[in-house]
Design an enzyme around this catalytic site. Structure first.
Site, short mmCIF file in Angstrom:
data_model
loop_
_atom_site.label_atom_id
_atom_site.label_comp_id
_atom_site.label_asym_id
_atom_site.label_seq_id
_atom_site.Cartn_x
_atom_site.Cartn_y
_atom_site.Cartn_z
N HIS A 74 3.63 0.01 -2.43
CA HIS A 74 3.86 -1.41 -2.51
C HIS A 74 5.37 -1.82 -2.49
O HIS A 74 5.72 -2.84 -2.77
CB HIS A 74 3.42 -2.23 -3.82
CG HIS A 74 1.81 -2.49 -3.88
ND1 HIS A 74 1.07 -2.25 -2.66
CD2 HIS A 74 1.00 -2.42 -4.61
CE1 HIS A 74 -0.38 -2.39 -2.82
NE2 HIS A 74 -0.25 -2.49 -4.53
N HIS B 100 -2.10 -9.81 -3.37
CA HIS B 100 -3.03 -9.11 -4.21
C HIS B 100 -3.81 -9.77 -5.05
O HIS B 100 -4.00 -9.41 -6.19
CB HIS B 100 -2.06 -7.95 -5.00
CG HIS B 100 -2.56 -6.45 -5.05
ND1 HIS B 100 -3.70 -6.51 -6.16
CD2 HIS B 100 -2.29 -5.35 -4.46
CE1 HIS B 100 -3.88 -5.27 -5.85
NE2 HIS B 100 -3.01 -4.29 -5.06
N ASN C 64 0.97 -1.09 0.07
CA ASN C 64 0.05 -0.14 0.12
C ASN C 64 0.98 1.42 -0.18
O ASN C 64 2.06 1.37 -0.17
CB ASN C 64 -0.87 -0.19 1.23
CG ASN C 64 -2.34 0.68 0.67
OD1 ASN C 64 -2.35 1.62 0.16
ND2 ASN C 64 -3.56 -0.20 0.82
N GLU D 77 -7.24 -7.22 0.25
CA GLU D 77 -5.66 -7.33 0.72
C GLU D 77 -5.73 -7.15 2.46
O GLU D 77 -5.97 -6.38 2.74
CB GLU D 77 -5.02 -6.52 0.04
CG GLU D 77 -5.16 -6.32 -1.46
CD GLU D 77 -5.00 -4.88 -1.93
OE1 GLU D 77 -3.72 -4.54 -1.53
OE2 GLU D 77 -5.72 -4.32 -2.81
#
Length: 350
Positions: free
Chosen positions: A107, A177, A81, A315
């Site tokens: 990420h 993901h 994230n 997620e």
């Protein structure tokens, strides 16, 4: 008894072999994995009539996964994230990370864990993948040794265990993901899917898709999933920037979360197929992302192209921007500590 097959599926431009694993149970359901990105490629499970279909979005060729925008089915890190403006401070050291998503770091950077070949092996009835992230990798401090362990059983339950150790103080936030479409990966959109989450609160987001630090009650809002609700019903709402983000792309703190305890996150179901996936996790939140930018991704397993909202990702992870928000659960990992998080997907019918 779970059987595991492995085959060479492709090669990276650098000449590294990409291995595909198929974990199959006695009912004929199976999961496929790749050591490129520690990726979930497929999950073939029955509907209410026993008909099998692949409910995980994915690409036709191994090359489709190379640096793809959606991070399709991949394990992302060192920090899943967003981190606001790519800035954080670790052990008194100010660090500027890559800006690779608008004004934020996303990420773990361009060459994050999702875009690397992991070492992989079969251990009896499980697949274990490991990766060493060197000190300074993508500007993060500390050598980080990571494992992703995949288990699949006779009850069609897929469990992922993420482990990590560091030799310097660092931050870690790992997730998978994977995108689901419970009618089949080529069935169209997930707007008719129904979602239920064990979350009474959501995090307030700013226009840059980063939490402000405030918490908002979901009661009666477009983010109220305490009972099963059709995803499409709220996707055009202006509540908490849903419309501006192109759909749901929001973190939901899990009610009653306790560190290192596996808890129930919620469930996704399709009335059309009768498939349901229950989600459990030891992580403090779930990021609900409705595939708002899937259009334009590589050729799919079914020789087509996904459109926006073709799948939904649930997620399980720490809060976005946790290193910069002292009130959020800590993402810091110290030398001598073991990072250990689990995510479980239970495929059922109703």
């Amino acid at each position: 008894m779970i059987t595991i097959e492995q085959e060479v599926w492709g090669m990276t431009p650098e000449g590294e072999g990409i291995i595909r694993y198929t974990m199959r149970n006695e009912s004929g359901a199976y999961v496929q994995l790749s050591n490129y990105g520690a990726t979930i490629l497929s999950a073939v499970v029955p509907d209410r009539e026993g008909k099998m279909a692949d409910v995980v979005l994915g690409y036709k060729a191994a090359e489709g996964y190379f640096y793809d925008g959606p991070a399709m089915g991949k394990s992302v890190g060192r920090f899943a994230n967003r981190i606001a403006f790519g800035q954080l401070e670790i052990a008194g050291e100010k660090i500027q990370l890559e800006i690779n998503c608008g004004r934020n770091h996303l990420h773990g950077g361009t060459k994050n864990f999702a875009n690397r070949v992991w070492e992989s092996r079969v251990e009896t009835n499980r697949v274990v993948m490991s990766l060493t992230s060197e000190d300074g990798d993508q500007k993060f401090p500390g050598e980080l040794n990571v494992e992703a362990i995949f288990d699949f059983d006779e009850e069609n339950q897929l469990e992922i265990t993420y482990l990590a150790k560091t030799d310097r103080t660092t931050v870690v936030n790992l997730t998978n993901h994977v995108y689901f479409n419970l009618d089949g990966e080529s069935a169209g959109t997930i707007l008719d899917h129904e979602l239920q989450l064990n979350t009474t609160m959501t995090l307030a987001m700013n226009e840059n898709q980063v939490p402000t630090g405030a918490w908002i009650s979901v009661k009666g809002s477009a983010q109220d999933f305490l009972e099963f609700r059709r995803i499409g019903d709220g996707i055009e709402s202006d509540f908490n920037h849903i419309r501006a983000f192109g759909g749901y792309d929001h973190p939901f703190p899990i009610d009653g979360w306790k560190k290192n305890i596996l808890g129930e996150v919620g469930a996704l179901r399709s009335q059309a197929s009768g498939r349901l996936v229950k989600v459990l996790s030891s992580q403090p939140s779930v990021m609900v992302y409705t595939g708002n930018w899937l259009a334009g991704s590589p050729l799919t397993k079914s020789d087509g192209y996904y459109q926006n909202h073709a799948g939904v990702a649930l997620e399980c992870q720490n809060f976005p921007d946790a290193p910069n928000q002292p009130s959020f659960p800590s993402a810091t990992l110290e030398p001598g500590e073991l990072y250990c998080q689990k995510i479980v997907y239970r495929f059922e019918t109703f």
